[in-house]
Scaffold this motif. Structure first.
Motif, PDB file in Angstrom:
ATOM      1  N   TYR A 273       8.164   9.929   5.512  1.00  0.00           N
ATOM      2  CA  TYR A 273       7.783  10.917   6.528  1.00  0.00           C
ATOM      3  C   TYR A 273       6.930  10.311   7.640  1.00  0.00           C
ATOM      4  N   CYS A 274       5.838   9.664   7.265  1.00  0.00           N
ATOM      5  CA  CYS A 274       4.873   9.224   8.278  1.00  0.00           C
ATOM      6  C   CYS A 274       4.827   7.718   8.471  1.00  0.00           C
ATOM      7  N   GLY A 275       5.484   6.973   7.590  1.00  0.00           N
ATOM      8  CA  GLY A 275       5.509   5.529   7.728  1.00  0.00           C
ATOM      9  C   GLY A 275       4.288   4.814   7.185  1.00  0.00           C
ATOM     10  N   ALA A 276       3.360   5.555   6.571  1.00  0.00           N
ATOM     11  CA  ALA A 276       2.186   4.910   5.985  1.00  0.00           C
ATOM     12  C   ALA A 276       2.636   3.950   4.891  1.00  0.00           C
ATOM     13  N   GLU A 277       2.006   2.794   4.849  1.00  0.00           N
ATOM     14  CA  GLU A 277       2.337   1.789   3.844  1.00  0.00           C
ATOM     15  C   GLU A 277       1.224   1.726   2.812  1.00  0.00           C
ATOM     16  N   TYR A 278       1.613   1.662   1.565  1.00  0.00           N
ATOM     17  CA  TYR A 278       0.675   1.597   0.450  1.00  0.00           C
ATOM     18  C   TYR A 278       0.940   0.318  -0.321  1.00  0.00           C
ATOM     19  N   PHE A 279      -0.124  -0.307  -0.822  1.00  0.00           N
ATOM     20  CA  PHE A 279       0.053  -1.463  -1.675  1.00  0.00           C
ATOM     21  C   PHE A 279      -0.977  -1.420  -2.804  1.00  0.00           C
ATOM     22  N   VAL A 280      -0.572  -1.941  -3.956  1.00  0.00           N
ATOM     23  CA  VAL A 280      -1.426  -1.944  -5.140  1.00  0.00           C
ATOM     24  C   VAL A 280      -2.245  -3.218  -5.161  1.00  0.00           C
ATOM     25  N   LYS A 281      -3.543  -3.046  -5.259  1.00  0.00           N
ATOM     26  CA  LYS A 281      -4.433  -4.185  -5.383  1.00  0.00           C
ATOM     27  C   LYS A 281      -4.172  -4.873  -6.717  1.00  0.00           C
ATOM     28  N   ASP A 282      -4.058  -6.183  -6.729  1.00  0.00           N
ATOM     29  CA  ASP A 282      -3.831  -6.970  -7.947  1.00  0.00           C
ATOM     30  C   ASP A 282      -2.566  -6.536  -8.678  1.00  0.00           C
ATOM     31  N   PHE A 283      -1.466  -6.374  -7.960  1.00  0.00           N
ATOM     32  CA  PHE A 283      -0.203  -5.929  -8.553  1.00  0.00           C
ATOM     33  C   PHE A 283       0.349  -6.965  -9.522  1.00  0.00           C
ATOM     34  N   ASP A 284       0.773  -6.496 -10.693  1.00  0.00           N
ATOM     35  CA  ASP A 284       1.435  -7.331 -11.694  1.00  0.00           C
ATOM     36  C   ASP A 284       2.749  -6.643 -12.047  1.00  0.00           C
ATOM     37  N   PRO A 285       3.898  -7.240 -11.714  1.00  0.00           N
ATOM     38  CA  PRO A 285       5.187  -6.584 -11.962  1.00  0.00           C
ATOM     39  C   PRO A 285       5.494  -6.368 -13.437  1.00  0.00           C
ATOM     40  N   ASP A 286       4.799  -7.059 -14.322  1.00  0.00           N
ATOM     41  CA  ASP A 286       5.038  -6.903 -15.765  1.00  0.00           C
ATOM     42  C   ASP A 286       4.048  -5.967 -16.430  1.00  0.00           C
TER      43      ASP A 286
END
Length: 85
Positions: free
Chosen positions: A60-73
């Motif tokens: 909707y608004c294009g805001a981007e979110y990211f996870v601090k210290d992301f671990d895919p597992d």
């Protein structure tokens, strides 16, 4: 018309005030707008699948979110991202 329950609150974040937000496991399942944002002048709530890549963009608004210290597992992240009980 402004929401009378949130109109005069100063502790809420303006939606779309930033283009990129850092989130943590405590914010999952992630929705945009997030809890703690004004809702009356924003878009409908949409849940974002951030657990897959550690990043998500609101359609909707294009805001981007990211996870601090992301671990895919990280199993806990996948569990927390589920909307079902």
């Amino acid at each position: 018309m402004a929401d009378p329950q949130t109109h005069d609150r100063t502790d809420l974040i303006q939606p779309n005030a930033a283009n990129r937000y850092e989130v943590g496991k405590g914010d999952l399942p992630l929705s945009c707008p997030m809890p703690g944002m004004y809702l009356w002048n924003s878009h409908p709530k949409v849940y974002l699948p951030i657990h897959k890549t550690g990043e998500a963009k609101c359609p909707y608004c294009g805001a981007e979110y990211f996870v601090k210290d992301f671990d895919p597992d990280d199993e806990e992240m996948r569990r927390l991202s589920r909307r079902e009980p």
